[in-house]
Design a protein around this motif. Structure first.
Motif, PDB file in Angstrom:
ATOM      1  N   GLU A   1      -6.168   1.801  -0.079  1.00 37.05           N
ATOM      2  CA  GLU A   1      -5.039   2.185   0.767  1.00 37.05           C
ATOM      3  C   GLU A   1      -5.415   3.335   1.689  1.00 37.05           C
ATOM      4  OE1 GLU A   1      -1.554   3.274  -1.414  1.00 37.05           O
ATOM      5  OE2 GLU A   1      -0.594   4.176   0.338  1.00 37.05           O
TER       6      GLU A   1
ATOM      7  N   LYS B   1      -5.603   3.112   5.864  1.00 42.76           N
ATOM      8  CA  LYS B   1      -4.858   4.008   6.749  1.00 42.76           C
ATOM      9  C   LYS B   1      -5.816   4.790   7.645  1.00 42.76           C
ATOM     10  CE  LYS B   1      -0.905   5.408   3.948  1.00 42.76           C
ATOM     11  NZ  LYS B   1      -0.411   6.557   3.183  1.00 42.76           N
TER      12      LYS B   1
ATOM     13  N   ARG C   1      -7.299   0.751  -6.017  1.00 39.37           N
ATOM     14  CA  ARG C   1      -6.255   0.358  -5.091  1.00 39.37           C
ATOM     15  C   ARG C   1      -5.879   1.517  -4.169  1.00 39.37           C
ATOM     16  NH1 ARG C   1      -0.917  -2.854  -7.109  1.00 39.37           N
ATOM     17  NH2 ARG C   1       0.256  -2.493  -5.200  1.00 39.37           N
ATOM     18  N   ALA C   2      -5.792   2.711  -4.767  1.00 37.62           N
ATOM     19  CA  ALA C   2      -5.414   3.880  -3.959  1.00 37.62           C
ATOM     20  C   ALA C   2      -6.470   4.175  -2.901  1.00 37.62           C
ATOM     21  CB  ALA C   2      -5.197   5.083  -4.856  1.00 37.62           C
TER      22      ALA C   2
ATOM     23  N   ASP D   1      -4.651  11.661   2.277  1.00 36.50           N
ATOM     24  CA  ASP D   1      -5.080  10.523   1.462  1.00 36.50           C
ATOM     25  C   ASP D   1      -6.592  10.389   1.464  1.00 36.50           C
ATOM     26  OD1 ASP D   1      -2.425  10.116   1.278  1.00 36.50           O
ATOM     27  OD2 ASP D   1      -2.353   8.447   2.692  1.00 36.50           O
TER      28      ASP D   1
ATOM     29  N   ARG E   1      -5.304  17.287  -2.623  1.00 37.92           N
ATOM     30  CA  ARG E   1      -4.372  17.126  -1.501  1.00 37.92           C
ATOM     31  C   ARG E   1      -3.964  18.484  -0.935  1.00 37.92           C
ATOM     32  NH1 ARG E   1      -2.255  11.961  -1.001  1.00 37.92           N
ATOM     33  NH2 ARG E   1      -0.553  12.556   0.336  1.00 37.92           N
TER      34      ARG E   1
ATOM     35  N   LEU F   1       0.867  -1.177   0.000  1.00 37.88           N
ATOM     36  CA  LEU F   1       0.000   0.000   0.000  1.00 37.88           C
ATOM     37  C   LEU F   1       0.903   1.226   0.000  1.00 37.88           C
ATOM     38  CD1 LEU F   1      -2.601  -1.026   2.698  1.00 37.88           C
ATOM     39  CD2 LEU F   1      -2.897  -1.090   0.253  1.00 37.88           C
ATOM     40  N   ASN F   2       1.404   1.562  -1.168  1.00 37.44           N
ATOM     41  CA  ASN F   2       2.429   2.610  -1.173  1.00 37.44           C
ATOM     42  C   ASN F   2       2.223   3.626  -2.287  1.00 37.44           C
ATOM     43  OD1 ASN F   2       2.964   1.038  -3.293  1.00 37.44           O
ATOM     44  ND2 ASN F   2       5.038   0.478  -2.735  1.00 37.44           N
ATOM     45  N   GLN F   3       0.980   3.738  -2.752  1.00 35.84           N
ATOM     46  CA  GLN F   3       0.768   4.675  -3.851  1.00 35.84           C
ATOM     47  C   GLN F   3       0.692   6.124  -3.382  1.00 35.84           C
ATOM     48  OE1 GLN F   3      -2.677   3.420  -6.044  1.00 35.84           O
ATOM     49  NE2 GLN F   3      -1.454   2.007  -7.237  1.00 35.84           N
ATOM     50  N   LEU F   4       0.303   6.298  -2.134  1.00 37.61           N
ATOM     51  CA  LEU F   4       0.024   7.652  -1.667  1.00 37.61           C
ATOM     52  C   LEU F   4       1.166   8.151  -0.796  1.00 37.61           C
ATOM     53  CD1 LEU F   4      -3.641   6.923  -0.709  1.00 37.61           C
ATOM     54  CD2 LEU F   4      -2.843   8.044  -2.763  1.00 37.61           C
TER      55      LEU F   4
ATOM     56  N   LEU G   1      -9.137  11.216  -1.781  1.00 43.34           N
ATOM     57  CA  LEU G   1      -9.649  10.095  -2.565  1.00 43.34           C
ATOM     58  C   LEU G   1     -11.136   9.844  -2.412  1.00 43.34           C
ATOM     59  CD1 LEU G   1      -6.540   7.937  -2.223  1.00 43.34           C
ATOM     60  CD2 LEU G   1      -7.560   8.672  -4.347  1.00 43.34           C
TER      61      LEU G   1
END
Lengths: 219, 486
Positions: free
Chosen positions: B155, B159, B151-152, B233, B301, A214-217, B237
């Motif tokens: 993520e 988090k 996917r983003a 994030d 952002r 999980l490293n896109q952001l 998103l």
């Protein structure tokens, strides 16, 4: 404050066991093993809750003990173990630092917890011990989240943290107001459910629960 | 009291109905009607409180004073704005294939549940229930953060839930300690109005511990640095109407919790201890956010980092603790909520027009879309804190409060950071407005309703920036007084 007529010695013993189990979780690697330890951890917590319920003679503390067994000893571990067994990935978590270092950090946190407990309830057995255990366990949970780069272990960390908070609440208040307690259990259940959904999606889409993926952001 | 119950019931009903009726045209009608009804009830409750005084009921589980009333009006009005804006936004998203038609009803249902959770957090007088409601806001909004199923977004949602649940766990610890510190004197309560009235009875040692846990816990939800890492994030998103609610309203709800605890802690242990903590966290947040704003490539952002900056300013103002600073803090909270959510809505339109969230792709905006472009420019000026907008006025009041209280050094640091953030935003603004025009975008549908929402949001901000009406002035003064500002 609760007066423990029954079982102050036993509580001290249980407290130490709870602490040791949480510490053990820091070093464990396999998912199944961690989940089993979590279930045991919750069982000990339920016993402490039941003893407290007996001492304060309060029905809703007993209810909390039963709810702990149903939700945290049976339901959550079962569901998670079932999910983990469907994963085709290597069921092993990677630590950011090695195990000895994480134990040293844990000992530091334990000293901090002991200091906070002493500020709050100086020299009162079994309260000071139990409070230290509660705060330390919640910090260990935090450590699991921070140090393990795996989503499954992070969930276990979150649940461990919550066990610690529950213990602190129990020792300090002998049962929070009823609606608040119900609300807290409800939240735990919903959070676990949501994280379970995300874990399934992660497993399905990334074929891994390693959070390094999980490293896109960034930034 | 019954109005307040109805206020909670309508979003719930609307959420359930949205799932039951499957036709998307009816879902939209249900959501629209629900949001307007909720807004009307919110205003009715506010009217009740401002004419008849605070509402208390159900053994302290329901308690609405002037501060909660302000929050209710913010949540219901911005919530209504978000739903009305969603009507055109979601239609466009479905047309572009970002999600399927049958998920639209879930979108509106989740949105209503999210609004409900926020309302629950501000109408309750019990700090334990407040905790439960805050955790519910995390869960309901996480569903929206992961709504795009990329996917983003997975993520970001992961988090978000892990960090905020862990953070808010510490807030639970703080809540427990607060309860414990009241057991000897008052017999154990989490009702903030009782805690406030009898704060001298609280155990100061445990109250100090409680406050630091609370600040870390709700500070995570409010996006204070260093617990902010989930925020850019999640906010960038989520679907844009939700980003507006997350940034504008949810952060304010978390801040509302900190404000309540701060008031209790100040009167229990004195102003120095919570003040120092809040000023430290506030300054670090403003400074870090200002630095990160200089290097952003994605404008959503950028807006998220600007929210961190503004939350830092509010924390700083709370830490100053004087009456004028508290006045400024609440004023800033209101201004930020309205400006930021409006600007996020506008950013959603910009995203549809330019088909990109990259700042580099958005050039010559006035030429491409004069109306939306002008609003975007005005909105960025508003959150940068330039006159004539409300945020300028409230920042001015806060800094004035800081300097007159004799806290020159920290006020100078705050001023410097605010100027740096302003410079960052001004730099992007010049590129967006005057840069060479990007290749002509593909045609997009024109809607009237979003433009009306932008106009209402920004013009109200311009209005309070130029002139604070007497009723608002009295309201803010009353709140600052009730929070113990000397």
């Amino acid at each position: 404050m609760i007066s423990y007529l029954v079982g102050p010695q036993m509580l001290n013993l249980l407290g130490v066991a709870i602490l040791v189990l949480a510490l053990a979780m820091l070093g464990l690697r396999g998912f199944n093993r961690s989940l089993n330890v979590y279930a045991m951890h919750s069982l000990l917590l339920a016993i402490v809750t039941a003893i407290t319920g007996y001492n304060v003679a309060n029905m809703h503390v007993y209810v909390a003990a039963v709810a702990t067994i149903i939700i945290k000893v049976v339901a959550i571990p079962l569901i998670m173990i079932k999910l983990v067994s469907t994963m085709r990935v290597r069921q092993e978590s990677r630590l950011l630092v090695n195990a000895p270092t994480s134990f040293i950090i844990a000992i530091g946190l334990m000293m901090l917890a002991s200091h906070m407990a002493r500020l709050t309830m100086p020299g009162q057995s079994p309260f000071e011990t139990m409070l230290t255990v509660g705060i330390a366990v919640s910090m260990f949970g935090m450590l699991l989240i921070v140090l393990h780069k795996d989503a499954v272990i992070q969930v276990i960390g979150l649940l461990t943290m919550e066990n610690g908070f529950f213990l602190v609440g129990l020792i300090l208040t002998g049962g929070m107001p009823f609606f608040v307690e119900v609300g807290i259990f409800f939240d735990i259940l919903l959070t676990s459910l949501l994280l379970w959904v995300y874990l399934r999606r992660m497993n399905f889409e990334l074929k891994s629960t390693n959070t390094m993926h999980l490293n896109q952001l960034r930034g | 009291m019954y109005l307040a119950i109805a206020l909670l019931f309508i979003p719930f009903l609307s959420a359930v109905l949205c799932i039951i009726v499957r036709r998307s045209t009816i879902v939209e009608k249900v959501a629209t009607t629900g949001s307007i009804l909720t807004l009307a009830l919110g205003i009715a409750v506010a009217w009740d409180v401002s004419t008849g005084g605070s509402i208390h009921g159900y053994g302290g589980y329901l308690s609405i004073d002037k501060l909660s009333m302000v929050m209710i009006v913010l949540i219901t009005s911005i919530g209504a704005g978000a739903i009305l804006f969603s009507l055109s936004y979601i239609k466009e998203e479905v047309e572009r294939g970002h999600f399927t038609q049958d998920r639209v009803r879930w979108y509106y249902s989740f949105l209503n549940l999210f609004v409900l959770a926020m309302l629950l957090s501000v109408v309750t007088g019990n700090l334990g229930m407040f905790w439960v409601a805050m955790e519910l806001t995390t869960l309901t909004s996480a569903l929206m953060v992961s709504f795009y199923r990329t996917r983003a977004s997975l993520e970001a949602a992961w988090k978000y839930v892990i960090l905020c649940s862990a953070g808010i766990g510490f807030a639970l610890l703080g809540t427990i300690f607060t309860y414990y510190s009241s057991t000897d004197g008052i017999g154990g309560t989490l009702n903030w109005s009782i805690l406030m009235r009898q704060s001298s009875q609280l155990n100061p040692v445990t109250m100090r511990l409680a406050f630091i846990f609370i600040l870390v816990g709700y500070g995570t939800k409010a996006g204070l640095v260093p617990m902010h890492t989930w925020l850019p994030d999640a906010h960038s998103l989520a679907p844009t109407p939700v980003s507006g609610l997350l940034s504008g309203v949810l952060l304010s709800c978390a801040m509302y919790g900190i404000i309540r605890y701060d008031a209790i802690t100040v009167s229990a242990v004195g102003a120095a201890y919570p003040g120092t903590l809040l000023i430290t966290f506030g300054l670090i947040s403003i400074l870090t956010a200002a630095l990160f704003m200089l290097v952003q490539k994605d404008y959503k952002r950028l807006l998220a980092y600007s929210s961190i900056e503004h939350m830092g300013i509010i924390a700083f103002a709370l830490g100053l603790g004087s009456k004028i600073a508290l006045y400024g803090a609440i004023f800033h909270l209101i201004n930020h909520a309205i400006s930021k959510s409006t600007l996020f809505f506008i950013a959603g339109r910009i995203n549809h027009i330019f088909r990109s969230k990259q700042i580099g792709r958005v050039r010559g905006i006035i030429g491409v879309s004069p109306v939306t472009g002008a609003f975007f420019v005005a909105g960025i000026l508003a959150i940068a804190g330039s006159p004539p907008f409300g945020l300028f006025a409230s920042e001015f009041i806060i800094l004035y409060g800081g300097f007159t209280a004799g806290k020159t050094v920290v006020s100078l640091i705050a001023l410097f950071s605010i100027v740096m953030a302003f410079a960052g935003l001004a730099y992007y603004l010049s590129r967006i407005t005057f840069g060479p025009r990007t290749k002509r975008p593909i045609s997009y549908p024109r809607f009237r309703l979003p433009v009306a929402i932008f106009a209402v949001g920004l013009s109200s901000m311009a209005l309070v920036g130029l002139y604070v009406p007497a009723w608002l002035h009295h309201l803010l003064e009353g709140i600052a007084h009730s929070l113990g500002g000397a």
